[in-house]
Scaffold this active site. Structure first.
Site, short mmCIF file in Angstrom:
data_model
loop_
_atom_site.label_atom_id
_atom_site.label_comp_id
_atom_site.label_asym_id
_atom_site.label_seq_id
_atom_site.Cartn_x
_atom_site.Cartn_y
_atom_site.Cartn_z
N LYS A 278 0.82 -1.21 0.00
CA LYS A 278 0.00 0.00 0.00
C LYS A 278 0.86 1.27 0.00
O LYS A 278 2.04 1.24 0.30
CB LYS A 278 -0.99 -0.03 1.17
CG LYS A 278 -2.06 -1.09 0.93
CD LYS A 278 -3.20 -1.05 1.91
CE LYS A 278 -4.29 -2.06 1.49
NZ LYS A 278 -5.39 -2.12 2.46
N ARG A 313 -3.30 -10.62 4.69
CA ARG A 313 -3.60 -10.64 3.26
C ARG A 313 -2.42 -10.03 2.51
O ARG A 313 -2.07 -8.87 2.73
CB ARG A 313 -4.89 -9.86 3.01
CG ARG A 313 -5.38 -9.86 1.57
CD ARG A 313 -6.71 -9.11 1.48
NE ARG A 313 -7.24 -9.11 0.10
CZ ARG A 313 -6.95 -8.20 -0.81
NH1 ARG A 313 -6.15 -7.18 -0.51
NH2 ARG A 313 -7.47 -8.27 -2.03
#
Length: 339
Positions: A278, A313
């Protein structure tokens, strides 16, 4: 209102009377008491209200057949043309199947998504999302993949088609806020579900996210969504909660959530953490290209595991699995991946 954040530890020098966190690999003997009206303070874990202490210590039930007494990995399989990290690479069922098989050696869940939820992404029509995901899920099952497959979607029609094709988990980044029919579908089918916190929708969620206290605000929001799911008949034994790193959060918000992750165990459900590749990892780690952010992604994954997060994840499955094996051999009494 007071909130109770266990100070998660893994050190072998565990004091007498310490409690096991969520039936997992961490222990705690102190708890930080938080509120909106006063600074946090530490108290002995034995002084926590009994109902809260029970939620903090109760072993979490198996999720989609996976015991949660050790860290589990969810491998990301984006079948989209525009995902921020790997858009377009796995659109074809053959490419997706090859990627899933490669991840299956290290992941315990494959998460298939047909709609990018990167900041600024627009909504994908339901038919297009079904056309992207369902052939891939069918191909994975036809190819002999038996592990749990989650469908990463906000839409009930997509979830229904994916479940019929062989998916076994619903992963909803809106926690049933986007489609009012998705919660009843999950309740009716009896499948396990991941409920994630997000402020706003992907198209605008990063425009100007604001919180009074991000850690407590996200906790309260997840508590409300958990209560709504239970009211639909979805038991806590089928629910995993995700604080939604990067979904309507600034860099400072993300760091505050990561530092305080153990608070969310007080909700009494397993936790999922998704930080992989991210933007904030690139900003802090000085890695502009998403595919170069594996080291930072692994650092945040291990930070989550150190606070008892049960499911992580990730894009970089093999690399994260290697890191987990080393972390667990140093911090617990058995090697990661053992039966």
């Amino acid at each position: 209102m007071e909130y109770f954040r266990p100070i998660a530890m893994t050190d072998a020098a565990r004091p007498a009377g310490a409690f096991v966190l969520a039936g997992g690999w961490c222990w705690f003997d102190r708890v930080e008491v938080l509120s909106r009206a006063a600074r946090g303070r530490l108290i002995p874990a034995s002084k926590v209200p009994p109902a809260v202490l029970h939620r903090l210590t109760a072993p979490r039930p198996a999720f989609a057949g996976l015991t949660l007494d050790r860290p589990r990995l969810m491998g990301i399989l984006n079948v989209t043309p525009d995902s921020f990290s790997d858009g377009g690479r796995f659109l074809a069922p053959e490419a997706a199947q090859a990627q899933a098989e490669a991840m299956a050696g290290g992941a315990e869940i494959i998460d298939v998504g047909g709609e990018s939820t990167r900041p600024g992404a627009l909504e994908v029509p339901q038919d297009a999302e079904i056309a992207r995901t369902v052939p891939v899920i069918r191909a994975l099952r036809a190819g002999g993949l038996t592990m749990p497959i989650s469908i990463d979607t906000r839409k009930s029609g997509v979830a229904a088609a994916a479940l019929e094709a062989g998916a076994t988990i619903v992963n909803d980044v809106s926690a049933f806020d986007f489609d009012p029919l998705l919660g009843p579908l999950v309740a009716r089918t009896g499948v396990p579900v991941v409920l994630m916190h997000a402020q706003g929708v992907p198209a605008s969620m990063q425009d100007d996210p604001r919180y009074d206290d991000v850690l407590l605000d996200v906790y309260d929001a997840l508590a409300q969504r958990l209560a709504r799911a239970e009211a639909l008949g979805i038991g806590r034994d089928r629910i995993v909660l995700d604080p939604g790193i990067g979904f309507g959060k600034t860099l400072a918000h993300n760091l505050a959530l990561l530092r305080g992750l153990s608070l969310f165990h007080a909700l009494g459900c397993p936790l999922l953490l998704g930080t992989s590749r991210k933007r904030f990892i690139g900003s802090i780690g000085r890695a502009e290209a998403p595919e170069t952010r594996a080291p930072g992604s692994i650092a945040t994954a291990l930070a989550g595991v150190a606070q008892g997060v049960q499911i992580t994840r990730v894009h970089d499955v093999a690399e994260t699995r290697q890191a987990l094996r080393l972390w667990q051999s140093l911090n617990t009494d058995h090697l990661e991946g053992e039966a």
